[in-house]
Design an enzyme around this catalytic site. Structure first.
Site, short mmCIF file in Angstrom:
data_model
loop_
_atom_site.label_atom_id
_atom_site.label_comp_id
_atom_site.label_asym_id
_atom_site.label_seq_id
_atom_site.Cartn_x
_atom_site.Cartn_y
_atom_site.Cartn_z
N TRP A 10 0.82 -1.22 0.00
CA TRP A 10 0.00 0.00 0.00
C TRP A 10 0.85 1.27 0.00
O TRP A 10 0.33 2.37 -0.11
CB TRP A 10 -0.94 0.00 1.22
N GLU A 167 10.99 -6.67 -9.23
CA GLU A 167 10.25 -5.47 -9.59
C GLU A 167 11.12 -4.57 -10.46
O GLU A 167 11.91 -3.77 -9.92
CB GLU A 167 9.82 -4.71 -8.33
N GLY A 173 4.59 1.78 -11.08
CA GLY A 173 3.78 2.99 -11.08
C GLY A 173 3.75 3.72 -12.41
O GLY A 173 3.28 4.85 -12.50
N GLY A 234 1.17 -2.74 -6.35
CA GLY A 234 1.16 -1.40 -5.76
C GLY A 234 -0.20 -0.75 -5.95
O GLY A 234 -1.18 -1.07 -5.25
N GLY A 235 -0.30 0.13 -6.91
CA GLY A 235 -1.50 0.93 -7.14
C GLY A 235 -2.80 0.14 -7.14
O GLY A 235 -3.79 0.54 -6.49
P1 13P Z 1 2.65 -0.62 -9.06
O1 13P Z 1 1.81 -1.88 -9.07
O2 13P Z 1 1.89 0.60 -8.63
O3 13P Z 1 3.43 -0.45 -10.31
O4 13P Z 1 3.75 -0.83 -7.88
C1 13P Z 1 4.46 -2.00 -7.82
C2 13P Z 1 5.21 -1.99 -6.55
O5 13P Z 1 6.10 -1.19 -6.35
C3 13P Z 1 4.85 -2.99 -5.53
O6 13P Z 1 5.79 -3.03 -4.50
#
Ligand code: 13P
Length: 251
Positions: A10, A167, A173, A234-235
């Protein structure tokens, strides 16, 4: 044991009331029996509340960071013992945002890993290349370097308490996700690297999550790849419907 896992990071989002709303909405949406283990990582101030709220669910609660020392004069920091005392047994370490904005190095992360493992916590160890590394075709060597310097000092038996999260920074993001083929290629490389440094028994057993713009519309394809064991989201984890749809994309 290798498991299917969908984890929601989050980040610095959701106050206490919003955390309650998101967990309640997740509860309403988790109708189907899920194939995957589910983890959510709210911010420190909401961890205890989240842990209490998720006790009766098949949802684990993780911290997004932790200090490497046991206790002492480290203003603003949170220790492993503090996390464990509120029921939190899992911690995300090495996220690219911690590396980029808070100067966390492989050497520091190695210390944090040791402290977490000494407290019998599960570590979600994050790593991944930046766009320039991929453009220079240095993404494999960079990932290998991060693993070797941050993690490969651990003992064979410690791997039972480690989850990996690849990642690529350029996909976080940005809405630009690694293609399922790119994810698979890197995950297979990671498994090979572990089998060379340790054993195939260990590399076969470790769960490797993909993170970087995983959304309800691309999760199934990414998760279908043989070396992708789930995702660190993430998002899309900030919306209950999206997160549950992604969790249900595991088969
Ligand atoms: P997003 O899914 O927002 O690209 O973020 C990935 C993330 O950094 C999860 O730790």
């Amino acid at each position: 044991m290798r498991k299917k896992i969908v984890a929601g990071n989050w980040k610095m989002n959701k106050n206490l009331a919003e955390t309650g709303e998101l967990i309640a909405a997740m509860k309403r949406n988790f109708e189907n029996a899920l194939e995957a283990d589910i983890i959510i990582a709210p911010t420190f101030t909401n961890l205890y509340y989240a842990f209490e709220e998720c006790k009766d669910l098949k949802v684990k609660v993780a911290a997004q960071n932790m200090h490497q020392e046991e206790q002492g004069a480290y203003t603003g920091e949170v220790s492993a013992d503090m996390l464990k005392s509120i029921g939190v047994e899992t911690v995300i370490l090495g996220h690219s945002e911690r590396r980029a904005h808070f100067g966390e190095t492989d050497a520091l992360l190695a210390k944090k890993v040791n402290t977490a493992l000494a407290h019998h916590m599960t570590v979600i160890f994050c790593f991944g290349e930046e766009l320039k590394d991929r453009k220079n075709k240095e993404h494999f060597s960079l990932v290998k370097h991060q693993l070797k310097n941050g993690l490969f000092h651990i003992k064979d038996e410690d791997w039972d308490n480690v989850i990996l999260a690849y990642e690529p920074v350029w996909a976080i993001g940005t809405g630009e996700t690694a293609s399922p083929e790119q994810a698979q290629e890197m995950h297979a490389f990671i498994r090979k690297t572990i089998s060379e440094a340790y054993s195939t028994k260990i590399s076969d057993n470790v769960s490797i999550l993909y993170g970087g713009s995983v959304k309800p519309n691309n999760a199934k394809e990414i998760f279908a790849k043989p070396d992708v064991d789930g995702g660190l989201i993430g998002g899309a984890s900030l919306d209950a419907k999206s997160f549950v749809t992604i969790a249900n994309a595991i088969s």
